[in-house]
Enzyme design. Structure first.
Site, mmCIF file in Angstrom:
data_model
loop_
_atom_site.group_PDB
_atom_site.id
_atom_site.type_symbol
_atom_site.label_atom_id
_atom_site.label_comp_id
_atom_site.label_asym_id
_atom_site.label_seq_id
_atom_site.Cartn_x
_atom_site.Cartn_y
_atom_site.Cartn_z
ATOM 1 C CB SER A 56 -45.762 -0.561 20.175
ATOM 2 O OG SER A 56 -44.458 -0.220 19.528
ATOM 3 C CG ASP B 169 -45.971 1.940 12.526
ATOM 4 O OD1 ASP B 169 -45.196 2.461 12.944
ATOM 5 O OD2 ASP B 169 -46.700 1.248 13.553
ATOM 6 C CG HIS C 54 -46.189 2.996 16.219
ATOM 7 N ND1 HIS C 54 -46.188 1.690 15.964
ATOM 8 C CD2 HIS C 54 -45.520 3.113 17.440
ATOM 9 C CE1 HIS C 54 -45.874 1.092 16.602
ATOM 10 N NE2 HIS C 54 -45.351 1.838 17.740
#
EC number: 3.1.2.12
Length: 282
Positions: free
Chosen positions: A149, A226, A260
């Protein structure tokens, strides 16, 4: 620079440790996790740096990603720093989860009141490797980088801005084009000021357009379910298009049903360790 050991746990015949040190770059105490494979007891090992995402500390990766077995097998030291300076008493540093504490964004801030401490780019690029190389059995010539991320963004920009420094790079669900997403605009605007042209120096999609260093073999895994992909925070398509245009090889894998979280990371971490080992142990 003195290191203070915070914890040590035997793991797959190596050791997962956490250390604390006074950072000259960030002007505060910082912790990092380091996995020392069994091979480190008898010889020098390459180092793989992991950069975590928003809200994380050094703990998330070392406790949730299940990377240690693969790192032990491939003889890799794996270092996981924190995601921002801590306890700097800057007004507003704890007000939101996506800016300030836990959200250093791997940039060197130029704006008050952040510019004194929020220098995660230089910390990861220079100070941390020097510290690791001085205190552990590393081969300083062999290092790679990956992350998740915000940390995937960090890994990509560090590899692209420093051609040849890292042997390989990979990412899980990286923020690929921060100048175009809400997280990026908030962080880059806050740390670097309102002139958006200055933000491009920390945007992987922009950086790849002018990359002319040694061949970089990029691996990216992205969960198809996600929530931040569908919210337009990650924008991998923009990065892939820029890589294709520049003829930079990128393997992008859209993983059906994954989100995620660290459950996603743990599912594919062995592939990433193997990807880096191919270059680090060459």
């Amino acid at each position: 620079m003195a290191l203070k050991q915070v914890s040590s746990n035997k793991c797959f015949e190596g050791f997962q440790k956490v250390f604390e040190h006074d950072s000259a770059e960030l002007k505060c105490k910082m912790k990092f996790g380091i996995y020392l494979p069994p091979k480190a007891e008898t010889g020098k090992c390459p180092v793989l740096y992991w950069l975590s995402g928003l809200t994380c500390t050094e703990q998330n990766f070392i406790t949730k990603a299940a990377f240690q077995q693969a790192a032990a097998e491939h003889g890799l030291i794996v270092v996981a720093p924190d995601t921002s300076p801590r306890g700097c008493n800057i007004e507003g540093e704890d007000e939101s989860w996506d800016f300030g504490t836990g959200a250093g964004f791997y940039v060197d801030a130029t704006e008050d009141p952040w510019k004194t401490n929020y220098r995660m780019y230089s910390y990861v690029k220079d100070e941390l490797p020097k510290l690791i190389n001085a205190n552990f059995p590393t081969d300083p010539e062999r290092m790679s980088i990956f992350g998740h991320s915000m940390g995937g963004h960090g890994a990509l920009i560090l590899a692209l801005k420093n051609p040849g420094k890292y042997k390989s790079v990979s990412a899980f669900a990286p923020i690929c084009n921060p100048i175009q997403c809400q997280w990026g605009k908030k962080a880059l605007g806050g740390y670097l000021g309102s002139d958006a042209s200055k933000w491009e120096a920390y945007d992987a999609t922009q950086l790849v357009k002018s990359y002319s260093g040694p061949r970089l073999d990029i691996l990216i895994d992205q969960g198809k379910d996600d929530q931040f992909l569908s919210a337009g925070q990650l924008l991998p398509d923009n990065f892939i298009a820029a890589c294709t245009e520049q003829k930079i090889p990128v393997v992008f894998r859209l993983q059906q049903g994954y989100d995620h979280s660290y459950f996603f990371i743990a599912s594919f971490i062995n592939d990433h360790i193997k990807h880096h080992a191919k270059y680090l142990n060459a």
